[in-house]
Write a protein that holds these residues in place. Structure first.
Motif, short mmCIF file in Angstrom:
data_model
loop_
_atom_site.label_atom_id
_atom_site.label_comp_id
_atom_site.label_asym_id
_atom_site.label_seq_id
_atom_site.Cartn_x
_atom_site.Cartn_y
_atom_site.Cartn_z
N LEU A 70 4.38 -53.40 -23.42
CA LEU A 70 3.57 -53.86 -24.08
C LEU A 70 4.11 -54.04 -25.93
N ASP A 71 5.51 -54.19 -25.82
CA ASP A 71 6.31 -54.30 -27.44
C ASP A 71 6.65 -55.98 -26.82
N ALA A 72 6.31 -56.34 -25.80
CA ALA A 72 7.09 -58.19 -25.93
C ALA A 72 5.69 -58.45 -25.34
N GLY A 73 4.40 -57.65 -25.45
CA GLY A 73 3.10 -58.94 -25.43
C GLY A 73 2.78 -59.47 -24.15
N ARG A 74 3.98 -58.13 -23.04
CA ARG A 74 4.24 -58.95 -21.36
C ARG A 74 2.60 -57.83 -21.04
N LEU A 75 1.57 -57.04 -21.24
CA LEU A 75 0.78 -56.46 -21.30
C LEU A 75 0.59 -55.98 -22.22
N MET A 76 -1.05 -55.63 -23.04
CA MET A 76 -1.53 -55.03 -22.77
C MET A 76 -2.64 -53.65 -23.08
N ARG A 77 -3.08 -52.87 -23.84
CA ARG A 77 -3.61 -51.63 -23.26
C ARG A 77 -5.33 -51.81 -23.85
N ILE A 78 -5.87 -51.19 -22.55
CA ILE A 78 -6.74 -51.36 -22.53
C ILE A 78 -7.49 -49.46 -23.20
N ARG A 79 -9.21 -49.43 -24.23
CA ARG A 79 -8.99 -48.68 -24.95
C ARG A 79 -10.47 -48.66 -24.40
N LEU A 80 -10.63 -47.31 -24.04
CA LEU A 80 -12.28 -47.60 -23.66
C LEU A 80 -13.27 -46.67 -24.42
N GLU A 81 -14.39 -47.00 -24.75
CA GLU A 81 -15.06 -46.61 -26.01
C GLU A 81 -15.47 -45.16 -25.24
N ASP A 82 -15.73 -44.74 -23.92
CA ASP A 82 -16.41 -43.79 -23.90
C ASP A 82 -15.72 -42.82 -23.28
#
Length: 297
Positions: free
Chosen positions: A244-256
């Motif tokens: 995440l810090d390096a930008g290799r992955l992105m966290r997905i936050r769901l609304e529900d």
């Protein structure tokens, strides 16, 4: 059971011959032979196949060996504790832990742990499946799951928050899911045999069935495929912090909904005492988990 006889058996298994066992223990080969024969008579089984040139364990000997080693280590730990010499953390500690957890959190602890406890040795079994602790001679297993086996003693070491993640390349092509049910239309990367992911929505559990074309028997496989842009996966936060810090992955936050949080457990068999070597390992691991949680906060 005579521990001197058990000691001969363990030394012979380690050294490959009764002569070598006798040399290591400072006794004559004849005494070593008599002690092994006496142990076999007490147990009522043959533990070793012996010829003039070679020695090998029978199936019964293979089964008994981890118990023999445990008996001798427990005796040594008791002697150390009663003598007041250090904390008693000595002998071989056999640990089983998931592959990713072993790489990220356990392996980095090993140098300082061994430096602090010169009489301690560690064997790390990196496996994503739960072994039979008694049959395999494992002293301690680390697992991230809902525990079901009541015959085991388990100590909760901490929470294990998880996140949905994907590579920027995947999200650039497909966009992120907005709500939990959107995952049905995405390429998800679960562990082999997992047909759904569990989420918490308004305090209640909800299960999302996965449409997956890829799965792996190890979370490391899911992680690697995710980094390559194959889809969305569910990983522990300690496992993805660097990505995440390096930008290799992105966290997905769901609304529900949010992913179910599992716990990290230290598991050991009821048939064994919690030895000093187990306690010092757990204490060091809990310290590392606390530092990792602070770093994520």
């Amino acid at each position: 059971m005579n521990l001197d006889e058990v000691r001969v058996f363990a030394a012979a298994a380690r050294g490959g011959s009764l002569a070598e066992a006798a040399r290591r223990l400072g006794i004559t080969p004849m005494i070593a032979t008599r002690r092994l024969a006496s142990l076999e008579q007490v147990l009522g089984v043959r533990l070793m196949h012996r010829t003039t040139r070679s020695l090998s364990l029978t199936p019964e000997g293979e089964t008994f060996l981890p118990y023999a080693q445990s008996l001798l280590e427990t005796e040594q730990q008791a002697r150390t504790l009663l003598s007041g010499d250090g904390d008693g953390a000595s002998g071989l500690l056999r640990v089983s832990a998931p592959v990713a957890f072993s790489i990220k959190l356990i392996a980095p602890l090993i140098p300082s742990l061994l430096d602090d406890h010169p009489e301690l040795k560690i064997s790390l079994d990196m496996s994503d499946t739960m072994p039979d602790l008694v049959a395999s001679g494992i002293d301690l297993a680390i697992r991230i799951a809902r525990l079901k086996d009541s015959s085991l003693i388990a100590r909760k070491l901490g929470e294990n928050p998880r996140s949905l993640v994907a590579a920027p390349s995947y999200l650039g092509k497909h966009g992120p899911p907005r709500i939990a049910s959107d995952l049905i239309h995405h390429q998800c990367l679960p562990l082999h045999g997992v047909s759904h992911w569990t989420f918490l929505s308004a305090g209640a559990e909800t299960h999302v069935r996965l449409q997956s074309r890829f799965s792996s028997t190890s979370i490391e496989g899911c992680h690697a495929a995710c980094l390559a842009g194959a889809g969305i996966t569910l990983l522990s936060d300690w496992n993805i912090a660097d990505d995440l810090d390096a930008g290799r992955l992105m966290r997905i936050r769901l609304e529900d909904a949010e992913p179910e949080t599992l716990a990290i457990w230290a598991v050991y068999p009821t048939t064994k005492l919690v030895a000093p070597k187990v306690r010092v390992f757990i204490d060091r691991l809990m310290r590392a988990l606390g530092e990792a949680a602070k770093a994520r906060a």
